[in-house]
Design a protein around this motif. Structure first.
Motif, PDB file in Angstrom:
ATOM      1  N   GLN A   8      43.404  99.578  80.465  1.00  0.00           N
ATOM      2  CA  GLN A   8      42.772 100.871  80.708  1.00  0.00           C
ATOM      3  C   GLN A   8      42.576 101.603  79.388  1.00  0.00           C
ATOM      4  OE1 GLN A   8      44.514 103.380  83.726  1.00  0.00           O
ATOM      5  NE2 GLN A   8      43.247 105.119  83.058  1.00  0.00           N
ATOM      6  N   VAL A   9      41.341 101.978  79.105  1.00  0.00           N
ATOM      7  CA  VAL A   9      41.068 102.646  77.839  1.00  0.00           C
ATOM      8  C   VAL A   9      40.718 104.121  78.041  1.00  0.00           C
ATOM      9  CG1 VAL A   9      40.315 100.582  76.616  1.00  0.00           C
ATOM     10  CG2 VAL A   9      38.654 101.886  77.941  1.00  0.00           C
ATOM     11  N   GLY A  10      40.592 104.517  79.280  1.00  0.00           N
ATOM     12  CA  GLY A  10      40.265 105.918  79.519  1.00  0.00           C
ATOM     13  C   GLY A  10      40.188 106.165  81.002  1.00  0.00           C
ATOM     14  N   ALA A  11      39.737 107.356  81.374  1.00  0.00           N
ATOM     15  CA  ALA A  11      39.615 107.656  82.796  1.00  0.00           C
ATOM     16  C   ALA A  11      38.451 108.610  83.008  1.00  0.00           C
ATOM     17  CB  ALA A  11      40.895 108.281  83.322  1.00  0.00           C
ATOM     18  N   VAL A  12      37.740 108.370  84.102  1.00  0.00           N
ATOM     19  CA  VAL A  12      36.730 109.334  84.516  1.00  0.00           C
ATOM     20  C   VAL A  12      37.442 110.354  85.383  1.00  0.00           C
ATOM     21  CG1 VAL A  12      34.615 109.691  85.833  1.00  0.00           C
ATOM     22  CG2 VAL A  12      34.902 107.633  84.451  1.00  0.00           C
ATOM     23  N   LYS A  13      37.518 111.570  84.875  1.00  0.00           N
ATOM     24  CA  LYS A  13      38.238 112.601  85.622  1.00  0.00           C
ATOM     25  C   LYS A  13      37.297 113.247  86.622  1.00  0.00           C
ATOM     26  CE  LYS A  13      41.411 113.334  81.847  1.00  0.00           C
ATOM     27  NZ  LYS A  13      41.680 114.102  80.625  1.00  0.00           N
ATOM     28  N   ALA A  14      37.031 112.512  87.695  1.00  0.00           N
ATOM     29  CA  ALA A  14      36.036 112.956  88.669  1.00  0.00           C
ATOM     30  C   ALA A  14      36.466 114.246  89.349  1.00  0.00           C
ATOM     31  CB  ALA A  14      35.792 111.869  89.700  1.00  0.00           C
ATOM     32  N   VAL A  15      37.749 114.308  89.689  1.00  0.00           N
ATOM     33  CA  VAL A  15      38.309 115.538  90.245  1.00  0.00           C
ATOM     34  C   VAL A  15      39.563 115.822  89.445  1.00  0.00           C
ATOM     35  CG1 VAL A  15      39.278 116.642  92.287  1.00  0.00           C
ATOM     36  CG2 VAL A  15      37.418 114.995  92.541  1.00  0.00           C
ATOM     37  N   ASP A  16      39.644 116.993  88.888  1.00  0.00           N
ATOM     38  CA  ASP A  16      40.717 117.277  87.958  1.00  0.00           C
ATOM     39  C   ASP A  16      41.380 118.605  88.305  1.00  0.00           C
ATOM     40  OD1 ASP A  16      42.267 116.481  85.855  1.00  0.00           O
ATOM     41  OD2 ASP A  16      41.057 117.513  84.352  1.00  0.00           O
ATOM     42  N   ASP A  17      42.460 118.513  89.050  1.00  0.00           N
ATOM     43  CA  ASP A  17      43.269 119.680  89.373  1.00  0.00           C
ATOM     44  C   ASP A  17      42.495 120.691  90.224  1.00  0.00           C
ATOM     45  OD1 ASP A  17      45.401 121.280  89.534  1.00  0.00           O
ATOM     46  OD2 ASP A  17      45.473 121.846  87.424  1.00  0.00           O
ATOM     47  N   VAL A  18      42.232 120.295  91.441  1.00  0.00           N
ATOM     48  CA  VAL A  18      41.480 121.150  92.358  1.00  0.00           C
ATOM     49  C   VAL A  18      42.411 121.632  93.475  1.00  0.00           C
ATOM     50  CG1 VAL A  18      39.809 120.945  94.243  1.00  0.00           C
ATOM     51  CG2 VAL A  18      39.152 120.293  91.930  1.00  0.00           C
ATOM     52  N   SER A  19      42.367 122.918  93.757  1.00  0.00           N
ATOM     53  CA  SER A  19      43.189 123.491  94.832  1.00  0.00           C
ATOM     54  C   SER A  19      42.333 124.386  95.716  1.00  0.00           C
ATOM     55  CB  SER A  19      44.324 124.348  94.253  1.00  0.00           C
ATOM     56  OG  SER A  19      45.139 123.581  93.421  1.00  0.00           O
ATOM     57  N   PHE A  20      42.480 124.243  96.998  1.00  0.00           N
ATOM     58  CA  PHE A  20      41.797 125.161  97.918  1.00  0.00           C
ATOM     59  C   PHE A  20      42.411 125.050  99.300  1.00  0.00           C
ATOM     60  CE2 PHE A  20      39.395 121.198  97.833  1.00  0.00           C
ATOM     61  CZ  PHE A  20      39.248 120.892  99.169  1.00  0.00           C
ATOM     62  N   ASP A  21      42.122 126.045 100.134  1.00  0.00           N
ATOM     63  CA  ASP A  21      42.547 126.031 101.532  1.00  0.00           C
ATOM     64  C   ASP A  21      41.308 126.064 102.406  1.00  0.00           C
ATOM     65  OD1 ASP A  21      45.154 126.200 100.825  1.00  0.00           O
ATOM     66  OD2 ASP A  21      45.358 128.344 101.231  1.00  0.00           O
ATOM     67  N   ILE A  22      41.407 125.497 103.583  1.00  0.00           N
ATOM     68  CA  ILE A  22      40.349 125.697 104.567  1.00  0.00           C
ATOM     69  C   ILE A  22      41.019 126.211 105.830  1.00  0.00           C
ATOM     70  CG2 ILE A  22      38.354 124.714 105.731  1.00  0.00           C
ATOM     71  CD1 ILE A  22      38.394 122.426 103.766  1.00  0.00           C
ATOM     72  N   LEU A  23      40.572 127.351 106.299  1.00  0.00           N
ATOM     73  CA  LEU A  23      41.176 127.958 107.488  1.00  0.00           C
ATOM     74  C   LEU A  23      40.597 127.312 108.743  1.00  0.00           C
ATOM     75  CD1 LEU A  23      40.977 131.686 106.392  1.00  0.00           C
ATOM     76  CD2 LEU A  23      42.916 130.131 106.204  1.00  0.00           C
ATOM     77  N   THR A  54      21.037 125.352  78.629  1.00  0.00           N
ATOM     78  CA  THR A  54      20.554 124.298  77.747  1.00  0.00           C
ATOM     79  C   THR A  54      21.473 123.098  77.868  1.00  0.00           C
ATOM     80  OG1 THR A  54      21.830 125.268  75.970  1.00  0.00           O
ATOM     81  CG2 THR A  54      19.506 125.842  76.068  1.00  0.00           C
ATOM     82  N   GLY A  55      20.960 121.945  77.491  1.00  0.00           N
ATOM     83  CA  GLY A  55      21.795 120.752  77.435  1.00  0.00           C
ATOM     84  C   GLY A  55      22.155 120.200  78.791  1.00  0.00           C
ATOM     85  N   ASP A  56      22.981 119.170  78.768  1.00  0.00           N
ATOM     86  CA  ASP A  56      23.373 118.478  79.985  1.00  0.00           C
ATOM     87  C   ASP A  56      24.867 118.608  80.201  1.00  0.00           C
ATOM     88  OD1 ASP A  56      20.875 117.296  80.870  1.00  0.00           O
ATOM     89  OD2 ASP A  56      20.939 116.232  78.967  1.00  0.00           O
ATOM     90  N   VAL A  57      25.283 118.188  81.393  1.00  0.00           N
ATOM     91  CA  VAL A  57      26.705 118.199  81.726  1.00  0.00           C
ATOM     92  C   VAL A  57      27.420 117.148  80.879  1.00  0.00           C
ATOM     93  CG1 VAL A  57      28.317 118.017  83.631  1.00  0.00           C
ATOM     94  CG2 VAL A  57      25.979 118.753  84.072  1.00  0.00           C
ATOM     95  N   PRO A  58      28.545 117.498  80.247  1.00  0.00           N
ATOM     96  CA  PRO A  58      29.275 116.481  79.477  1.00  0.00           C
ATOM     97  C   PRO A  58      29.817 115.393  80.390  1.00  0.00           C
ATOM     98  CG  PRO A  58      30.111 118.703  79.009  1.00  0.00           C
ATOM     99  CD  PRO A  58      29.195 118.815  80.191  1.00  0.00           C
ATOM    100  N   SER A  59      30.181 114.266  79.796  1.00  0.00           N
ATOM    101  CA  SER A  59      30.714 113.169  80.598  1.00  0.00           C
ATOM    102  C   SER A  59      32.117 113.503  81.102  1.00  0.00           C
ATOM    103  CB  SER A  59      30.774 111.899  79.744  1.00  0.00           C
ATOM    104  OG  SER A  59      31.719 111.024  80.283  1.00  0.00           O
ATOM    105  N   PRO A  60      32.387 113.210  82.387  1.00  0.00           N
ATOM    106  CA  PRO A  60      33.722 113.506  82.903  1.00  0.00           C
ATOM    107  C   PRO A  60      34.803 112.602  82.314  1.00  0.00           C
ATOM    108  CG  PRO A  60      32.342 112.503  84.594  1.00  0.00           C
ATOM    109  CD  PRO A  60      31.474 112.707  83.407  1.00  0.00           C
TER     110      PRO A  60
END
Lengths: 352, 334
Positions: free
Chosen positions: A29-44, A280-286
């Motif tokens: 493993q040389v790296g990781a795609v951090k597709a979801v990184d520390d997400v918190s939420f509630d759904i009522l 401007t610009g694009d989204v950086p790589s995750p």
């Protein structure tokens, strides 16, 4: 994040979903795609949480991770109080009836070799021991609920239009009386005139069966229509989470502001009035997000602190969460902005 | 319909059918429209409404068979394109009529550098030599807002993001300074913030270059923001045509009216319930002797099933193909 009065049905804390990048013969493993990184939420219970963002922001991965379609990297997911973040897939299986999913592409998510009845009945075969009669009754009941003609039960998916296929997918998700449904871009593949049909159906079903939705979409106007509260994601993180009206009337995070201002309006007189923030610009790589705030490379209101320290998510007013240094606790609760007046974006926010 | 100004493109009564095993599909049915110099004509419709096939037909890009352009005239620069030879057409495509396709991922050739793909039309059509073409290509990339243009010419398409690739496509389409640019859903595959960038760019380029543009989309929001005039298509036909403000302020065709109500807005009033157009888009199999929208139309009456409505002028440069007329109760049938 709870409302106090109601216990959340779904509670997600510190959810991380990193996909490994491997290289070489030994697949080190040389790296990781951090597709979801520390997400918190509630759904009522009985609410719809909208999740918006652009492609690659991790909204679909979040939806799939919440249902544990992946083995998550870290975090806690509680559904009706039960922790499922660390359960094995075998143990999860017993809980599956409670949580279901409607997928984006009804063409790809329905087996072309199965009839409609077989598709809708498959969850029943897996999770119940019903007899033929009982099973068929339930299939008919579901077809009625989603507005499909019972006579089509023995037809195959290709004989249906896109909107009808999505109804089949919805019927399948409803088969086991779930409490919670993740709708992953359920209308993205449909024509404009059909989208409204499916959205209205989802709303009717919610009312009728007391469903709770996580509604993932890139269509901000449709989310405004269906969601109770909305989470805005950017590069694997929730940058803002707020009740629908508050978010659309006065977005606090610079990304939410840019995103909403970019949506074209079906009204030529409005189109000229709206002040657009063109990023401007694009989204950086995750796989290599920038240091500090993930949005610092494109933010029109970037400050030096943004390039160094990652902003924490704060509740700036009741039920409104935002992760941005402009709204740090050192500022006053409104984040240094008087509601209603919008800060002028600097030059970085305008295309040449 | 030319109101004094000579149109750059004038399409009359265009009919395209596809021959399939299940019989003929009438994809484009008597479509007429024109494009004035410097104008941006928006074409709106759902998938299968015939908007793309119309544009592909007029510069004869459809494979035949299965497609057959059955009748009509397409006047461009004093010539009927439907009668032009392949040689003439090749000289025209890219040179005088530029094309931007929907998906920037698949319409660039992955095995050639971006520079090569921009330079190709410059050398073929404009007769530039290598060095001239290269510097013109760099200028074009610069024009569409790609930073570090000269170096980027050596990059391959996969080294660009989606938005950047669409900019490259626009650069290629603009390379030979065409009189007419046909853009087929050019922002549909892009995210909203990137779409906003491209729309700004196109508005800028129009101001600078003044070409006429046909912009195909299903997104009414995009149309509202950039078009001068709008043509609404349904079931292979033009059902309504009007200047953009007129169309949004006073839509006449029941389909246009319903479509405008079915799309929620991010601003303005939020409707508690979405208005729905019941039913499904039409199958285009049978020869259309009736209004294609009649099964989904809330105003449909007997005549709609007997006779396909012709486009009639309702003033202010606005025409509509519909038998229903809310004011007609007082006016005798003409």
């Amino acid at each position: 994040m709870a409302d106090g009065a109601r216990e959340p049905l779904v509670q997600v804390r510190g959810l991380k979903m990193h996909f490994p990048i491997t290289s070489g013969l030994l697949r080190r493993q040389v790296g990781a795609v951090k597709a979801v990184d520390d997400v918190s939420f509630d759904i009522l219970p009985r609410e719809t949480l909208g999740m918006v963002g652009e492609s690659g922001c991790g909204k679909s991965t979040t939806g799939r991770a919440v249902l544990r379609l992946y083995d998550i990297t870290a975090g806690s997911i509680r559904i009706e109080g039960a922790e499922i973040g660390s359960l094995s897939q075998t143990a999860l299986r017993r809980l599956r009836p409670k949580m279901q999913m409607v997928f984006q592409d009804p063409q790809a998510s329905l087996n072309p070799r199965m009839t409609v009845a077989a598709i809708i009945g498959e969850p029943l075969d897996e999770h119940t021991r019903w007899g033929r009669r009982e099973r068929l009754d339930r299939i008919y009941e579901l077809m009625d609920a989603v507005g499909l003609n019972r006579n089509f039960a023995n037809r195959y998916p290709h004989e249906f239009s896109g909107g009808q296929r999505q109804r089949i997918g919805i019927a399948r998700a409803l088969a086991l009386n779930p409490a919670f449904i993740v709708c992953d871009e359920p209308i993205a593949a449909l024509d404009v005139s059909i989208q409204a049909q499916v959205v209205n159906l989802l709303e009717e079903l919610q009312e009728r069966f007391g469903l709770t939705y996580l509604f993932i979409s890139h269509d901000l106007s449709m989310v405004r229509h269906i969601a109770t509260r909305v989470a805005v994601m950017y590069l694997g993180k929730i940058v803002e989470l707020a009740p629908r009206e508050a978010l659309y009337a006065d977005p606090l995070h610079p990304y939410s502001q840019a995103l909403l201002s970019a949506v074209p309006d079906p009204d030529p007189s409005l189109a000229e009035k709206v002040e657009r923030i063109i990023l401007t610009g694009d989204v950086p790589s995750p796989s290599s997000p920038p240091q500090g705030c993930n949005f610092c490379t494109r933010c029109p209101q970037v400050m030096p602190v943004c390039r160094e320290i990652e902003p924490e998510t704060r509740e700036v007013s009741h039920g409104r969460f935002v992760a941005c240094h402009l709204h740090d606790a050192t500022h006053d609760p409104t984040g240094g902005r008087t509601p209603g007046t919008r800060q002028e974006p600097n030059q970085q926010g305008v295309t040449r | 319909m030319s109101d004094g100004v000579e149109p750059v493109l004038d399409v009359r009564d265009l009919k395209t059918v596809f021959h399939t095993r299940g019989g003929e599909i009438h994809a484009v049915n008597s479509v007429s429209f024109h494009l004035r110099p410097g104008e941006l004509l928006g074409v709106v419709g759902e998938s299968g409404s015939g908007k793309s096939v119309t544009m592909m037909s007029l510069i004869r890009l459809l494979p035949s068979p299965p497609a057959e352009v059955r009748s009509g005239t397409v006047m461009f620069g004093g010539r009927n394109l439907l009668k032009a030879t392949d040689r003439e057409l090749r000289r025209l495509r890219g040179r005088e009529i530029g094309f931007i396709f929907q998906d920037p991922m698949t319409s660039l050739n992955p095995v050639f550098t971006v520079g090569f793909q921009i330079i190709e039309p410059l050398r073929k059509h404009m007769g530039l030599n290598g060095a001239q073409a290269r510097s013109r290509a760099a200028e074009l990339l610069d024009l569409v807002g790609i930073p570090d243009a000269r170096r980027r010419l050596r990059d391959f398409p996969h080294q660009f993001s989606g938005g950047m690739r669409q900019r490259v496509m626009i650069a290629i389409a603009l390379a030979c300074d065409p009189k007419v640019l046909i853009a087929d859903e050019p922002t549909t595959a892009l995210d909203v913030t990137i779409q906003a960038q491209i729309l700004e760019l196109v508005k800028d380029l129009r101001r600078q270059l003044g070409m006429a543009i046909v912009w195909i989309t299903h997104d009414l929001g995009v149309i509202a923001g950039i078009a001068d005039r709008v043509m609404v298509m349904y079931g292979g036909q033009v059902v309504e045509q009007a200047p953009v403000r007129e169309l949004f302020a006073d839509p006449r065709h029941p389909y246009t009216r319903a479509l405008l109500k079915t799309v929620p807005s991010v601003r303005g009033q939020r409707e508690p319930k979405l208005k729905v157009i019941e039913g499904q888009p039409p199958m285009l199999g049978a020869h259309p002797a009736a209004c294609p929208f009649r099964f989904r139309c809330e105003h449909a009456f007997d005549r709609c099933g007997d006779e396909n409505p012709l486009r009639r002028d309702v003033g202010h440069g606005h025409d509509v193909a519909c038998h229903w007329n809310p004011a007609e109760t007082m006016v005798a049938h003409g």
